[in-house]
Design an enzyme around this catalytic site. Structure first.
Site, mmCIF file in Angstrom:
data_model
loop_
_atom_site.group_PDB
_atom_site.id
_atom_site.type_symbol
_atom_site.label_atom_id
_atom_site.label_comp_id
_atom_site.label_asym_id
_atom_site.label_seq_id
_atom_site.Cartn_x
_atom_site.Cartn_y
_atom_site.Cartn_z
ATOM 1 N N TYR A 174 0.854 -1.195 0.000
ATOM 2 C CA TYR A 174 0.000 0.000 0.000
ATOM 3 C C TYR A 174 0.885 1.239 0.000
ATOM 4 O O TYR A 174 1.567 1.529 0.975
ATOM 5 C CB TYR A 174 -0.913 -0.032 1.222
ATOM 6 C CG TYR A 174 -1.900 1.121 1.357
ATOM 7 C CD1 TYR A 174 -2.219 1.963 0.297
ATOM 8 C CD2 TYR A 174 -2.546 1.353 2.576
ATOM 9 C CE1 TYR A 174 -3.123 2.995 0.438
ATOM 10 C CE2 TYR A 174 -3.461 2.382 2.726
ATOM 11 C CZ TYR A 174 -3.742 3.200 1.654
ATOM 12 O OH TYR A 174 -4.651 4.224 1.804
ATOM 13 N N LYS A 202 -1.757 -1.572 -3.882
ATOM 14 C CA LYS A 202 -2.705 -0.466 -4.020
ATOM 15 C C LYS A 202 -1.867 0.792 -4.133
ATOM 16 O O LYS A 202 -1.160 1.172 -3.189
ATOM 17 C CB LYS A 202 -3.647 -0.372 -2.825
ATOM 18 C CG LYS A 202 -4.589 0.834 -2.932
ATOM 19 C CD LYS A 202 -5.253 1.197 -1.616
ATOM 20 C CE LYS A 202 -6.017 2.521 -1.783
ATOM 21 N NZ LYS A 202 -6.531 3.029 -0.498
#
Length: 333
Positions: A174, A202
Site C-alpha cells: 500500500y 494499491k
C-alpha cells in the site's frame, strides 16, 4: 426512495450482468501475458469509513446497516482499516472488532482486505496475524514512514519480506504518498512482486506512467496493480490495472462498478463519459474535504456517515454547500 436506491435501480441491468461476470474476464481490456492470479483482485473495493456515534465511539450497529446496503452492489470485496477508515485513530482492540464485524456480514465469495501496517516490522507482523485470525482474507500493508529518510528501497524490501514471510494470508502493498510522504520505490515493488505471498499493490499516487510500468515490469509474476482512487480509475485500467480501491465507492458504489464493467467490456466512450462525471466528486471527498467530506456525502445517499474522531473536524456550512454543489453539477444529486 433514497438516492442510492434510485442509482442502483437505474443501473440494475448492468449490475445484474456484472454479478455473473467471472472476475478477471476483460474482453475489452488488454491484459499483460502472465500467470493466472492465485487470488483475483479484479473489481471495485470501497475502503470503508468507520462509523462513530455522536460521542465518537465505534458504532457497530450503523456499520452493520451500511454493510447491508453495500451487499446490493457487486463489489469484489471490502477494505477495512485503510486511511478512510480512520485507522490511526482506532485502538488495537477496535481494529480487530471492526474486522470481525465486517467478516460476519460479508459473503464468503467477497474478499475482505484489512489494513495491518504499523511503523515497526514486529508490530506489523503481530497485527497481520491477528487480522487473519479475525477473518481477513488479505493484509493491506502501508509503508512505514515516521523515519521516512531511512526508508530506502533496501529497508522497505526487508520490512515487507519479513512481514510476508510471517503472514498466514496474502499481502498487498500500500503506497499512499499523500498521507505518508513516501512513494514505495519502483525497484522495491519489482523485487517484492517476486515474493510468493505478495499478490499486489494499491497505488494511490495517481502517476499513471508509474502504474503502467509496474504492470509491465511485474507481468510474469502473480501480482496485480490496484488503482487507489476513482479519479484515475479508467486510466489505470487502460494501462493494465486489475481493479480499484476507491473512497468514492462508499458513496457512489454502483456507478463505480458500472465503470469497471464498461472498461472490461471495451465500451470506452461510455466509460470515459462516466469517468468524467466522477472526477470532481472524487476530488471533493479525497484531497479537498477528506474524510469529513466523504462522511457527509454518504448521508446524502442513504448511508450513515456520522462524525469523525477528533482531531478531524466537521465541515463548515460553506464547505457542505460546496460539496453538495460538486455532486449536483455532475448529476448525482
Amino acid at each position: 426512495m433514497a438516492l442510492s436506491t434510485r442509482l442502483v435501480s437505474s443501473l440494475r441491468p448492468t449490475l445484474a450482468a456484472l454479478r455473473w461476470t467471472v472476475p478477471g474476464q476483460c474482453r475489452g481490456l488488454s491484459s499483460p501475458q502472465g500467470p493466472e492470479p492465485s487470488l483475483d483482485l479484479g473489481g471495485i473495493f470501497p475502503p470503508l469509513a468507520t462509523p462513530f456515534s455522536p460521542t465518537q465511539e465505534v458504532d457497530y450497529a450503523q456499520l452493520d446497516r451500511n454493510l447491508s446496503r453495500y451487499a446490493n452492489i457487486p463489489f469484489r470485496g471490502l477494505v477495512v482499516l485503510g486511511s478512510n477508515g480512520e485507522y490511526p485513530y482506532l485502538t488495537p482492540q477496535e481494529r480487530l472488532e471492526v474486522v470481525s464485524c465486517v467478516r460476519r456480514a460479508l459473503p464468503r465469495d467477497r474478499l475482505l482486505l484489512a489494513g495491518s501496517g504499523c511503523e515497526s516490522t514486529q508490530a506489523t507482523i503481530k497485527l497481520t496475524v491477528s487480522m487473519a485470525e479475525a477473518g481477513a482474507d488479505v493484509a493491506l500493508v502501508v509503508t512505514p514512514c515516521y523515519y521516512r529518510g531511512a526508508m530506502t528501497s533496501a529497508a522497505l524490501v526487508h520490512h515487507y519480506t519479513e512481514v510476508s514471510d510471517a503472514s498466514p494470508i496474502p499481502v498487498v502493498l500500500y503506497s499512499v504518498p499523500a498521507n505518508t510522504g513516501l512513494d514505495l520505490p519502483m525497484e522495491a515493488v519489482i523485487t517484492l512482486a517476486q515474493h510468493s505471498n505478495i499478490i499486489g499493490i494499491k497505488d494511490s499516487g495517481g502517476d499513471i506512467t508509474r502504474m503502467g510500468m509496474m504492470v509491465h515490469k511485474t507481468r510474469q509474476e502473480d501480482f496485480q496493480v490496484l488503482a487507489g482512487s476513482a479519479g484515475f480509475l479508467l486510466a489505470s485500467y487502460a494501462v493494465g490495472a486489475s481493479g480499484g480501491v476507491c473512497a468514492l465507492a462508499n458513496v457512489l458504489g454502483a456507478p463505480l462498478c458500472q465503470l469497471d464493467h464498461l472498461c472490461r467490456e471495451g465500451q470506452w466512450q461510455e466509460a470515459r463519459d462516466l469517468q468524467h462525471r466522477l472526477i470532481e466528486p472524487n476530488t471533493a471527498v479525497t484531497r479537498r474535504f477528506g474524510i469529513p467530506g466523504l462522511k457527509k456525502a454518504m448521508e446524502w445517499f442513504g448511508y450513515y456517515g456520522g462524525p469523525c474522531r477528533a482531531p478531524l473536524a466537521p465541515l463548515s456550512p460553506a464547505q457542505v454547500e460546496e460539496l453538495r454543489s460538486t455532486f449536483s453539477t455532475n448529476g448525482w444529486l
